[in-house]
Write a protein that holds these residues in place. Structure first.
Motif, PDB file in Angstrom:
ATOM      1  N   ARG C  63       0.694  -1.277  -0.043  1.00 23.94           N
ATOM      2  CA  ARG C  63      -0.063   0.144  -0.045  1.00 23.94           C
ATOM      3  C   ARG C  63       0.616   1.363   0.043  1.00 23.94           C
ATOM      4  O   ARG C  63       0.474   2.226   0.346  1.00 23.94           O
ATOM      5  CB  ARG C  63      -1.086  -0.106   1.059  1.00 23.94           C
ATOM      6  CG  ARG C  63      -2.201  -0.957   0.895  1.00 23.94           C
ATOM      7  CD  ARG C  63      -2.898  -1.202   2.038  1.00 23.94           C
ATOM      8  NE  ARG C  63      -3.848  -2.430   1.879  1.00 23.94           N
ATOM      9  CZ  ARG C  63      -4.014  -3.535   1.540  1.00 23.94           C
ATOM     10  NH1 ARG C  63      -2.616  -4.300   1.511  1.00 23.94           N
ATOM     11  NH2 ARG C  63      -4.918  -4.367   1.165  1.00 23.94           N
ATOM     12  N   ILE C 148      -4.802  -4.023  -5.676  1.00 21.16           N
ATOM     13  CA  ILE C 148      -3.744  -4.526  -4.777  1.00 21.16           C
ATOM     14  C   ILE C 148      -4.004  -6.065  -4.597  1.00 21.16           C
ATOM     15  O   ILE C 148      -5.222  -6.532  -4.357  1.00 21.16           O
ATOM     16  CB  ILE C 148      -4.212  -3.737  -3.412  1.00 21.16           C
ATOM     17  CG1 ILE C 148      -3.758  -2.307  -3.642  1.00 21.16           C
ATOM     18  CG2 ILE C 148      -3.525  -4.489  -2.217  1.00 21.16           C
ATOM     19  CD1 ILE C 148      -3.737  -1.585  -2.147  1.00 21.16           C
TER      20      ILE C 148
ATOM     21  N   SER D  21      -4.367   8.960   0.231  1.00 20.23           N
ATOM     22  CA  SER D  21      -4.569   7.339  -0.115  1.00 20.23           C
ATOM     23  C   SER D  21      -3.166   6.832  -0.546  1.00 20.23           C
ATOM     24  O   SER D  21      -2.276   7.512  -0.845  1.00 20.23           O
ATOM     25  CB  SER D  21      -5.670   7.149  -0.964  1.00 20.23           C
ATOM     26  OG  SER D  21      -5.045   7.388  -2.356  1.00 20.23           O
ATOM     27  N   CYS D  22      -3.297   5.702  -0.855  1.00 20.35           N
ATOM     28  CA  CYS D  22      -2.130   4.830  -1.677  1.00 20.35           C
ATOM     29  C   CYS D  22      -2.521   4.799  -2.994  1.00 20.35           C
ATOM     30  O   CYS D  22      -1.672   4.264  -3.893  1.00 20.35           O
ATOM     31  CB  CYS D  22      -2.090   3.353  -1.161  1.00 20.35           C
ATOM     32  SG  CYS D  22      -3.132   2.440  -1.976  1.00 20.35           S
ATOM     33  N   GLY D  24      -4.804   3.494  -4.564  1.00 19.66           N
ATOM     34  CA  GLY D  24      -5.625   2.267  -5.054  1.00 19.66           C
ATOM     35  C   GLY D  24      -7.028   2.822  -5.086  1.00 19.66           C
ATOM     36  O   GLY D  24      -7.807   2.473  -6.230  1.00 19.66           O
ATOM     37  N   CYS D  25      -7.579   3.340  -4.125  1.00 20.91           N
ATOM     38  CA  CYS D  25      -9.087   4.030  -3.982  1.00 20.91           C
ATOM     39  C   CYS D  25      -9.078   4.926  -5.250  1.00 20.91           C
ATOM     40  O   CYS D  25     -10.096   5.036  -5.978  1.00 20.91           O
ATOM     41  CB  CYS D  25      -9.039   4.588  -2.756  1.00 20.91           C
ATOM     42  SG  CYS D  25      -9.379   3.181  -1.700  1.00 20.91           S
ATOM     43  N   GLY D  87     -13.171   3.567   0.713  1.00 17.53           N
ATOM     44  CA  GLY D  87     -12.092   2.757   1.107  1.00 17.53           C
ATOM     45  C   GLY D  87     -11.690   2.790   2.507  1.00 17.53           C
ATOM     46  O   GLY D  87     -12.362   3.475   3.309  1.00 17.53           O
ATOM     47  N   ILE D  88     -10.990   1.730   3.008  1.00 18.98           N
ATOM     48  CA  ILE D  88     -10.886   1.591   4.477  1.00 18.98           C
ATOM     49  C   ILE D  88     -10.105   2.679   4.838  1.00 18.98           C
ATOM     50  O   ILE D  88     -10.270   2.978   6.017  1.00 18.98           O
ATOM     51  CB  ILE D  88     -10.000   0.099   4.590  1.00 18.98           C
ATOM     52  CG1 ILE D  88     -10.885  -1.210   4.123  1.00 18.98           C
ATOM     53  CG2 ILE D  88      -9.222   0.026   5.957  1.00 18.98           C
ATOM     54  CD1 ILE D  88     -12.095  -1.093   4.929  1.00 18.98           C
ATOM     55  N   CYS D  89      -9.100   3.172   4.080  1.00 22.32           N
ATOM     56  CA  CYS D  89      -8.401   4.302   4.598  1.00 22.32           C
ATOM     57  C   CYS D  89      -9.296   5.333   5.148  1.00 22.32           C
ATOM     58  O   CYS D  89      -9.152   6.241   6.002  1.00 22.32           O
ATOM     59  CB  CYS D  89      -7.271   5.014   3.688  1.00 22.32           C
ATOM     60  SG  CYS D  89      -5.953   3.819   3.390  1.00 22.32           S
ATOM     61  N   PHE D  96      -2.617   1.628   7.981  1.00 22.25           N
ATOM     62  CA  PHE D  96      -1.815   2.832   8.453  1.00 22.25           C
ATOM     63  C   PHE D  96      -2.235   3.182   9.888  1.00 22.25           C
ATOM     64  O   PHE D  96      -1.801   4.176  10.300  1.00 22.25           O
ATOM     65  CB  PHE D  96      -2.175   3.975   7.605  1.00 22.25           C
ATOM     66  CG  PHE D  96      -1.646   3.836   6.058  1.00 22.25           C
ATOM     67  CD1 PHE D  96      -0.098   3.297   5.526  1.00 22.25           C
ATOM     68  CD2 PHE D  96      -2.722   3.657   5.070  1.00 22.25           C
ATOM     69  CE1 PHE D  96      -0.010   3.059   4.233  1.00 22.25           C
ATOM     70  CE2 PHE D  96      -2.289   3.198   3.847  1.00 22.25           C
ATOM     71  CZ  PHE D  96      -1.110   2.914   3.531  1.00 22.25           C
ATOM     72  N   GLY D 118     -13.577  -1.796   1.816  1.00 22.44           N
ATOM     73  CA  GLY D 118     -12.893  -2.324   0.595  1.00 22.44           C
ATOM     74  C   GLY D 118     -11.482  -1.825   0.418  1.00 22.44           C
ATOM     75  O   GLY D 118     -11.340  -0.588   0.793  1.00 22.44           O
ATOM     76  N   CYS D 119     -10.475  -2.241   0.020  1.00 23.77           N
ATOM     77  CA  CYS D 119      -9.048  -1.843  -0.054  1.00 23.77           C
ATOM     78  C   CYS D 119      -8.353  -2.287  -1.384  1.00 23.77           C
ATOM     79  O   CYS D 119      -7.647  -3.062  -1.345  1.00 23.77           O
ATOM     80  CB  CYS D 119      -8.319  -2.282   1.325  1.00 23.77           C
ATOM     81  SG  CYS D 119      -6.634  -1.679   1.058  1.00 23.77           S
ATOM     82  N   PRO D 120      -8.802  -1.709  -2.448  1.00 20.80           N
ATOM     83  CA  PRO D 120      -9.836  -0.746  -2.458  1.00 20.80           C
ATOM     84  C   PRO D 120     -10.978  -1.246  -2.897  1.00 20.80           C
ATOM     85  O   PRO D 120     -11.190  -2.390  -3.287  1.00 20.80           O
ATOM     86  CB  PRO D 120      -9.018  -0.027  -3.793  1.00 20.80           C
ATOM     87  CG  PRO D 120      -8.811  -0.973  -4.662  1.00 20.80           C
ATOM     88  CD  PRO D 120      -8.054  -2.005  -3.534  1.00 20.80           C
TER      89      PRO D 120
HETATM   90  S1  SF4 Z   1      -8.250   1.737   1.366  1.00 20.30           S
HETATM   91 FE1  SF4 Z   1      -6.541   0.496   0.721  1.00 20.30          FE
HETATM   92  S2  SF4 Z   1      -6.586   0.923  -1.578  1.00 20.30           S
HETATM   93 FE2  SF4 Z   1      -7.661   2.544  -0.430  1.00 20.30          FE
HETATM   94  S3  SF4 Z   1      -6.260   4.204  -0.194  1.00 20.30           S
HETATM   95 FE3  SF4 Z   1      -6.568   2.853   1.620  1.00 20.30          FE
HETATM   96  S4  SF4 Z   1      -4.974   1.432   1.447  1.00 20.30           S
HETATM   97 FE4  SF4 Z   1      -4.983   2.220  -0.615  1.00 20.30          FE
END
Ligand code: SF4
Ligand code: SF4
Ligand code: SF4
Ligand code: SF4
Ligand code: SF4
Ligand code: SF4
Ligand code: SF4
Lengths: 280, 661, 359, 165, 120
Positions: C63, C148, D21-22, D24-25, D87-89, D96, D118-120
């Motif tokens: 991530r 991911i 975010s990373c 992904g989302c 997303g989970i973040c 994190f 969801g991630c994402p």
């Molecule tokens: S929820 Fe997962 S995919 Fe979305 S920003 Fe966070 S780490 Fe990235």
């Protein structure tokens, strides 16, 4: 034409324009392989915007925004009542100038850049329209738009080059790629949404409605090139409209300088050559 | 009132008031005398308007011819002296040449001018007199207040006396110029305006103002020389009777001799220098260093208008000749070039100056087109341009005193600080290029008339779009305020003199535009009727005379039902638009119910609280948003100016070439 | 004095999918100065990783970035594998290469789309992302996630590829290639795109090297440099040859990526065809001790991982130097003097990935 | 005002902000615009200026720097408006959660109306969230005030093995 | 080429749009897709292996009170817990969680039972 007809025109034009915008979005979606929104989507958008709260940054912004819509309607009325085409161009310019002023009225860097670009768009598009007024005079002996209904041969036949020039500037007026530089339908702009960045709620709705009217005005301009029989002109207008959509979806947005250079070199050149050719 | 009494008011009163102010330097006297004079001039203008019909009034004062000649020589001697003192060889040369020419004409040719009427007052003179007397007077009232605030370092009262001496004198001389018929008289008034402007531009007595005054003297001397040359050619070929403006105009095509045509061209070139056409525009731009009332006077009603007035008056003489086309192209080119240069300037007064040059170019182009429509458009332009420009210059003057700068960039946000000035300047700017105001109407007429010359069409089209660019840009800078700026900034209050003068003009502009048909029918058409009777309209059959009040506001015509073949300016409709533009926002806008939103700064606003327009920049430091106008310096710079000047000069040479061949 | 406009370009800005601020000073529309401001997506990931059990860090490393997520987990895992002296089975290494190149395909297609959007050709953006969906489906079918994957683990892979899927993949890759090849001429030849990109944002070879550019940004300036040339994993068996362009402008950077998509598709096909049989995961034991330093080529360029451990379960130090971090100085070199409209194009041309830069 | 309600549910203009975010989302959110998912079918278009937006899509954790930005963008949006945490973040802070610079989910900065895990999350899930948010928009129309919910403590679903088994 | 995009857009216009009409049609996710974690706590022996392996801290176990808390809005669906669980209580489903207006934690009250090892 009576007042009632003018009233119908003024009210009907935005509705028709909105519908055409809906079709535009649908066709654009299809060109991109998407399903796209329903055709009445623009109406949803505008109704929603009208119901939404709005903020304003200062009063003059609001004033000039109303003025933009209003002068767009005045331009429409001039066109609908077949009056002087040159005056129509002036009214349209007033409308665009008002929009630029509405953008300038806020001290926002995005609106500021957008307004400056809008001014350059006026600079790029107005000459060709003025040339069209002259073409009208040369072909019909009158600056009145009504003149085209009195001649037998479509304007298109005598002014093919001018027609091309008009198509070129239509891209600007319709805010389509490659010349959608001051504010575009697509959000991904370097200046956010340009002039309209600071408008919200009903003020944005006013702007949208003005765009609808503008679209109708644009189509009428194309229509004038072939008014007899009337359906030929309508087809011509719709064809031009579809062509603009195609161009929008196949061209990258060009830069400010390129726009001014292109329209002045080609728009000016084509119109002038055509008019000179016609007078000789 | 008799004619002599009228002339006393028009010519002698300003002279007396000027001298009075120079000798007695008391503020009360100054204010009283100037206001009385202003009222008298306005009254005399109204009287003149009612008095002069379609037939010109001819007045002869042969006894004054000698006086005029002596004064002429005196002025030339003074100019020579200035040239020597300031070591300007060109001025010396030009002045000496004029002196020699004048002496040669008087002593060598000995023309008999006894038959030539000294003054002729026709409807065109009436229009000009209305412009000069009314607008000039208003500027005088404005100047009373402005000069109070103006920074005169040493001996303020003495300097003011000197200022008003030349200022008021200027008005009187201008009055003479528009009535003069005898070419020697005309030449005298012509040179006298040069002298007055030289004194006024140099008023501040700084190095810059002295240099610019000298430049004005130099460039206008070229015009003076052209005029002497023209007089010489005329007198030499046709004798003394030809030294008459009306004779030159009326002879028309009857005397198609080369020397007549060349004389005509020289007179026109003389007009070009006064009207600051390219490449002579620099004196007018330099004149911007003078106190603002001077600029207002030069631009709106005196100096430059003298130039176009002469060209306009001569229009019937060169009608139908290649010279006419050349003048049209030249004017069109100036229109385009000056508009282009205005885009690149950030000094408000210089922008106004370029715009003046451009509009004068348009007037010249109209004269060159030389149809009824075009010439009427030219007269209309003279009137409306004078009103707008006086308004704008005076507005800028007030702004400059409050802001401390003429730079457009520094006027940012003026709408909050000086709302009243904003309104006035907006009216002035709108008046210059937007419907339904008079200048646009005239421009519309000019464009429709220009259809005769496709090349000219191109020049006008390009120029008029550029016009919209620089006006809007400037207005936009002034409008630009941050949210809540209005509440935070204390509006500046305005002295009564400013309110009166600016208010009158702004209101006048709106009313004149609203009553365009009356202006057209009552002033403009009669002034050109003699040479361009409505029956023989030019090539374009467009008939301004058809546009009566009834036509403009007739709903049938607004609706496009009436068959008007050529073109129609739907004034009524446009005014409805203007009215709605004022009414609708008021009706629908409820400021109390809505929220004033901060501007969008990509989410990094810091402008809540004491830091308007700041955003968090790199390393969280507060950075200020600043906005700068577009000036396209990359494309429009000194080299552009130079090349435009060269083209203009080439056009002028070609013009003479056309005439000579 | 020339009049200047100061524009806060970002953090929230429609052309940037990620927050990044450039304080632009423009004159007319020429950029005079561009000052970047970063830190909007800093999550403290490296420090967070030091608090974790090293196995959990796989998920954290994934991530760092949602786009080249798989490559991060691969790099991380191979660091740990080196510390623990684990020999990864060859099938797992091949699978890793397949997923890594698949990430490159989807990353480049994603970028090509955003790039098209930056110069205002929305329909091209749509087409790129449409093709990209195919590669995402492959990732999901085989790896379990669209972006991911959580497929890589220490000692090998968590997911295998059965024979049916392998064949289907070969076919699917061919179809991606067919779809994408329709878009290739647009990027290479279209008049309006060339008008916007040729000669814009030129980075000379010398500047690229001295400012430390990496990846396509470096290769577009004519430098033959690619971490895959090191031959880690199965790359040593792939006859890998980097894509290099000479001009160093935005157009060249676009061309490099277009060609790399095709190259990656080739690599995937080749790897799928040669996929060795065998285990995909070995069990491991042992204590974490020592330090390791790894370079791998991500879609955006070379990435460095540094891991030091002495405490058995936890890491002492975990450092990542990401490609975008290295590409920002060259970006700041390119911006001044360009037009405002070029800013998005130039900025996107280095394919900025802020989330890994700021971690 | 049925027409207005209809219009509001049919025209959610979305503004996306990546709070940290990373990616992904973010890319999955962008993917929703693309031909295969095409959220413009529901009238949702991405919009650049918060002043035009009805719906704020937040991805990623809120950190010290993005909190202010997020708040500012939210404040500049006009009523009615909804916030969707993607997303989970953005809902909590996912992997994190122990980082020093992470404050938590989007609700640490702005009131959130719709959460999607969801991630994402898959694009389909994001479409679900946008439709749900659009429905909420019309409910919010002309509500007097929006109490700022600052906690994410909903009541827990109590379940026991006894219930299931 | 002047307009290289033209064939593509025209082709799109005359073909059917590729849009998947979600939510009107539903496309099954791939079997291997990690959609959401589903819990079936009947066999759980409270060994906390899952809690220890979870990178997101989504699982909280209080052995003494017999409480097992799972926060679906923290779970990144990595599957580490699934691999760790000796009792196969946890499973990853390919379907995804629907959006909610309010986040709720799943709380399980687990009846104290003997560990499997003991029974054996
Ligand atoms: S929820 Fe997962 S995919 Fe979305 S920003 Fe966070 S780490 Fe990235
Ligand atoms: S560590 Fe880096 S980002 Fe942080 S404050 Fe220091 S220089 Fe700035
Ligand atoms: S951390 Fe290293 S690369 Fe960064 S500034 Fe310091 S020395 Fe330079
Ligand atoms: S560059 Fe960074 S933020 Fe962008 S996709 Fe890669 S890792 Fe994510
Ligand atoms: S280079 Fe970009 S995509 Fe690759 S790991 Fe880094 S952030 Fe992610
Ligand atoms: S799937 Fe991963 S994140 Fe979710 S509970 Fe299990 S270990 Fe934790
Ligand atoms: S690992 Fe399995 S058995 Fe152990 S606590 Fe977790 S769910 Fe229960």
């Amino acid at each position: 034409m009576s007042w009632a007809l003018v009233g119908i025109g003024v009210l009907g034009a935005p509705l028709l324009g909105g519908l055409l915008f809906g079709i535009d979005r649908k066709i654009t979606a299809r060109l991109q392989g998407r399903k796209g929104p329903p055709i009445v989507q623009p109406f949803y958008d505008v109704i929603k915007l009208l119901a939404k709260d709005s903020t304003y940054t200062n009063r003059r912004q609001v004033f000039y925004l109303y003025s933009h819509l209003l002068w767009m309607l005045v331009a429409l009325v001039i066109l609908l009542t077949r009056q002087d085409f040159l005056v129509f161009v002036f009214a349209l310019t007033f409308s665009e100038v008002s929009l630029a002023l509405a953008g300038f009225a806020t001290k926002s860097p995005y609106s500021h850049v957008g307004s400056n670009r809008e001014l350059l768009q006026i600079l790029a598009s107005e000459p060709v329209l003025v040339f069209m007024a002259f073409a009208l005079y040369l072909a019909t002996g009158s600056f009145l738009t009504g003149g085209v209904f009195l001649i037998d041969e479509p304007l298109l036949f005598s002014y093919p080059l001018l027609f091309l020039a008009v198509l070129l500037v239509l891209t600007i007026l319709m805010r389509k790629s490659p010349f959608d530089i001051s504010s575009s339908a697509h959000a991904h702009q370097e200046i956010v949404r340009g002039i309209s960045t600071e408008f919200s709620g009903k003020y944005l709705a006013l702007l949208e409605i003005a765009h609808w009217v503008e679209l109708i005005i644009i189509l009428i301009i194309v229509f004038l090139f072939w008014v007899k029989p009337w359906w030929a002109g309508v087809l011509l207008a719709l064809g031009a409209y579809f062509l603009e959509l195609l161009i929008d979806n196949t061209y990258a947005r060009l830069k400010l300088g390129t726009m001014v250079r292109t329209t002045w070199a080609w728009g000016f050149g084509l119109s002038l050559v055509n008019i000179l050719y016609f007078t000789l | 009132m008799t004619w002599n009494q009228f002339l006393l008011v028009a010519l002698a009163l300003p002279l007396v008031v000027a001298l009075l102010n120079y000798l007695v330097r008391l503020p009360q006297i100054r204010k009283g005398s100037i206001i009385v004079m202003a009222l008298a001039l306005i009254a005399s203008a109204v009287w003149l308007h009612t008095r002069v019909g379609d037939n010109a009034v001819v007045l002869s004062f042969p006894w004054a011819d000698l006086t005029i000649l002596i004064l002429d020589l005196a002025i030339l001697a003074y100019i020579t002296y200035v040239g020597i003192e300031r070591r300007h060889p060109y001025i010396i040369a030009l002045a000496v040449l004029q002196l020699a020419g004048l002496l040669y004409i008087e002593l060598g040719l000995r023309p008999d001018v006894s038959e030539v009427p000294s003054l002729v007052i026709d409807r065109l003179s009436v229009v000009m007199y209305l412009v000069v007397a009314v607008i000039g007077s208003i500027i005088c009232v404005y100047a009373l207040q402005y000069m109070e605030e103006h920074d005169d370092r040493a001996h303020p009262e003495e300097r003011k006396g000197r200022f008003f001496l030349w200022f008021v004198l200027f008005l009187g001389i201008m009055n003479g110029l528009i009535f003069a018929n005898n070419l020697f008289w005309l030449y005298f008034f012509w040179e006298a305006t040069t002298l007055c402007s030289f004194q006024l531009i140099g008023h501040d007595d700084t190095r810059e103002s002295r240099d610019n005054a000298l430049l004005a003297l130099f460039l206008n001397s070229i015009g003076g020389l052209a005029m002497i040359a023209a007089i010489f050619l005329l007198v030499n070929t046709f004798g003394g009777a030809a030294a008459s403006l009306s004779a030159v105009v009326n002879s028309g095509l009857a005397v198609l001799s080369t020397s007549f045509l060349i004389a005509l061209a020289f007179l026109v070139i003389g007009g070009f220098t006064k009207a600051a056409q390219l490449p002579f525009q620099n004196w007018l731009l330099g004149a911007m260093v003078a106190p603002t009332p001077v600029s207002a006077l030069l631009h709106s009603s005196t100096m430059v208008k003298a130039g176009v007035y002469l060209i306009l008056r001569l229009a019937p003489a060169y009608s139908g000749l290649p010279l006419s086309t050349a003048i049209a192209i030249f004017g069109g080119f100036t229109f385009l070039a000056a508009s282009l240069l205005a885009v690149a300037d950030d000094n408000a007064k210089r922008v106004l100056a370029y715009s003046t040059v451009a509009n004068l170019g348009l007037i010249v182009a109209c004269c060159g087109i030389n149809t009824s429509l075009a010439v009427n458009a030219a007269v209309l332009l003279i009137v409306f341009h004078a009103v707008c420009k006086a308004l704008l210059f005076m507005g800028v003057g007030v702004i400059e005193h409050n802001v401390g700068s003429r730079n457009i960039e520094n006027m940012e946000g003026l709408a909050a600080r000086m709302p009243a000035m904003m309104l006035v300047v907006s009216i002035g700017v709108f008046g210059m290029f937007l419907p339904p105001f008079g200048v646009l109407f005239a421009k519309w007429a000019a464009m429709e008339a220009s259809i005769r010359e496709p090349l000219l069409v191109a020049l006008l089209v390009a120029g008029s779009t550029l016009t919209a660019l620089f006006w809007t840009k400037w207005l936009g800078r002034m409008l630009s305020t941050y949210p809540r700026e209005e509440e935070e900034v204390q509006p500046v209050s305005m002295p009564g003199y400013y309110v009166t003068s600016l208010g009158t003009l702004a209101l006048g502009l709106v009313l004149l535009s609203l009553g365009l048909p009356a202006v057209v029918n009552g002033l403009v058409l009669p002034s050109t009727m003699t040479w361009y009777p409505p029956a023989i309209q030019g090539m374009s059959g467009l008939n301004l005379a058809a546009f009566s009040w009834a036509n403009y506001y007739n709903p049938e015509i607004i609706l496009g039902n009436a068959v008007v073949p050529e073109g129609l300016f739907p004034l009524g409709l446009l005014f409805i638009g203007l009215l709605l533009m004022l009414v609708i926002p008021m009706a629908f806008f409820e400021p109390e119910k809505e929220r004033v939103g901060d501007i969008y700064l990509s989410g990094e606003n810091l402008d809540e609280g004491p830091l308007p327009l700041y955003f968090a920049g790199a390393m969280e430091s507060p950075s200020k948003v600043s906005l700068g106008g577009y000036y396209f310096r990359g494309v429009l710079n000194d080299r552009t100016v130079l090349s435009l000047n060269i083209v203009a000069a080439a056009l002028m040479v070609m013009m003479i070439g056309v005439v000579a061949s | 004095m020339p009049s200047r406009t100061v524009i806060p370009f970002g953090p929230q800005h429609p052309v940037f999918p990620e927050p990044l601020q450039l304080t632009l000073t423009v004159e007319d529309e020429k950029v005079v100065e561009a000052v970047p401001s970063l830190g909007y997506v800093h999550r403290g990931l490296e420090k967070g990783a030091e608090l974790n059990d090293f196995v959990k860090n796989i998920y954290l490393a994934e991530r760092v970035c949602g786009i080249c997520s798989f490559m991060h987990s691969w790099t991380y895992c191979s660091c740990i594998e080196e510390l623990l002296n684990i020999e990864v089975p060859p099938r797992a290494e091949y699978l890793r290469l397949i997923f890594a190149e698949l990430s490159r395909v989807h990353s480049h297609l994603l970028w090509l789309g955003l790039y098209a959007d930056a110069f205002g050709l929305e329909s091209l953006f749509m087409q790129c992302w449409r093709v990209r969906e195919r590669s995402l489906d492959m990732q999901e079918a085989a790896g379990g996630g669209r972006v991911i994957l959580s497929a890589c683990t220490i000692g090998g892979m968590r997911r295998n590829l059965d024979e049916d899927m392998r064949r289907a993949f070969i076919k699917e890759v061919a179809e991606i290639r067919r779809d994408f090849e329709r878009l290739v001429p647009v990027f290479l030849n279209d008049y309006s795109i060339k008008k916007r990109t040729v000669g814009v944002g030129v980075l000379s070879k010398e500047d690229a090297q001295s400012l430390g550019a990496v990846g396509p940004t470096l290769r577009a300036s004519g430098v033959r440099s690619d971490a895959r040339m090191l031959g880690y994993g199965p790359y040593k068996e792939m006859d890998f040859e980097p894509v290099v362009e000479e001009d160093g402008d935005c157009y060249a950077r676009g061309v490099v990526r277009v060609k790399e998509v095709l190259q990656a598709l080739d690599l995937i096909t080749r790897a799928l065809e040669r996929l060795p049989e065998g285990e995909i995961k070995v069990n491991f034991r042992g204590r974490l001790k020592g330090e390791v330093f790894k370079r791998m080529e991500q879609p955006r360029g070379e990435m460095l991982y540094y891991v030091r451990a002495s405490r058995n379960k936890n890491l002492d130090r975990f450092r990542i130097r990401t490609p975008t971090f290295a590409n920002i100085p060259p970006l700041l070199k390119m911006l001044p003097g360009c037009d405002l409209s070029d800013v998005p194009v130039i900025t996107l041309s280095i394919d900025p990935c802020i989330s890994c830069t700021e971690r | 005002m049925n027409l207005v309600h209809l219009a509001q549910a049919k025209s959610p203009w979305v503004l996306h902000y990546d709070a940290s975010s990373c990616n992904g989302c973010d890319i999955e959110t962008v993917a929703c615009l693309t031909p295969l998912y095409d959220i413009e079918r529901f009238g949702a278009v991405p919009i650049g200026s918060p002043k035009h937006a009805d719906m704020l899509l937040v991805t990623g954790n809120v950190n010290h720097k993005s909190k202010r930005v997020l708040r500012n963008i939210y404040d500049q949006m006009t009523e009615p408006k909804v916030v969707v945490a993607i997303g989970i973040c953005a809902t909590s802070s996912g992997v994190f959660h122990q980082s020093y610079n992470v404050l938590g989910g989007a609700d640490q900065a702005v009131p959130v109306d719709v959460y999607i895990s969801g991630c994402p999350p898959r694009p389909e899930a994001i479409i679900d969230a946008i439709i749900m948010g659009a429905e909420k928009l019309k409910k919010k129309w002309k509500e007097e005030e929006h109490p700022v919910k600052r906690s994410n403590q909903g009541s827990d679903t109590e379940r026991s093995t006894a219930d299931v088994g | 080429m002047f307009q290289a995009m033209m064939p593509t857009v025209l082709k799109n216009l005359f073909n059917r749009p590729v849009t998947r009409e979600y939510p009107y049609t539903y496309r099954e996710p791939f079997k291997s897709a990690r959609g959401r974690l589903v819990l079936d706590m009947r066999e759980c022996i409270m060994c906390t292996a899952c809690e220890k392996r979870c990178p997101a801290g989504a699982i909280e176990i209080k052995r003494k009170e017999g409480l097992y808390k799972f926060d679906p809005y923290s779970c990144v669906v990595c599957g580490a817990c699934v691999e760790a669980c000796p009792e196969k209580c946890l499973e990853i489903d390919s379907d995804w969680r629907r959006p909610v207006g309010e986040m709720k934690t799943e709380v399980w009250h687990i009846e104290p039972r003997r560990k499997k090892a003991d029974t054996a």
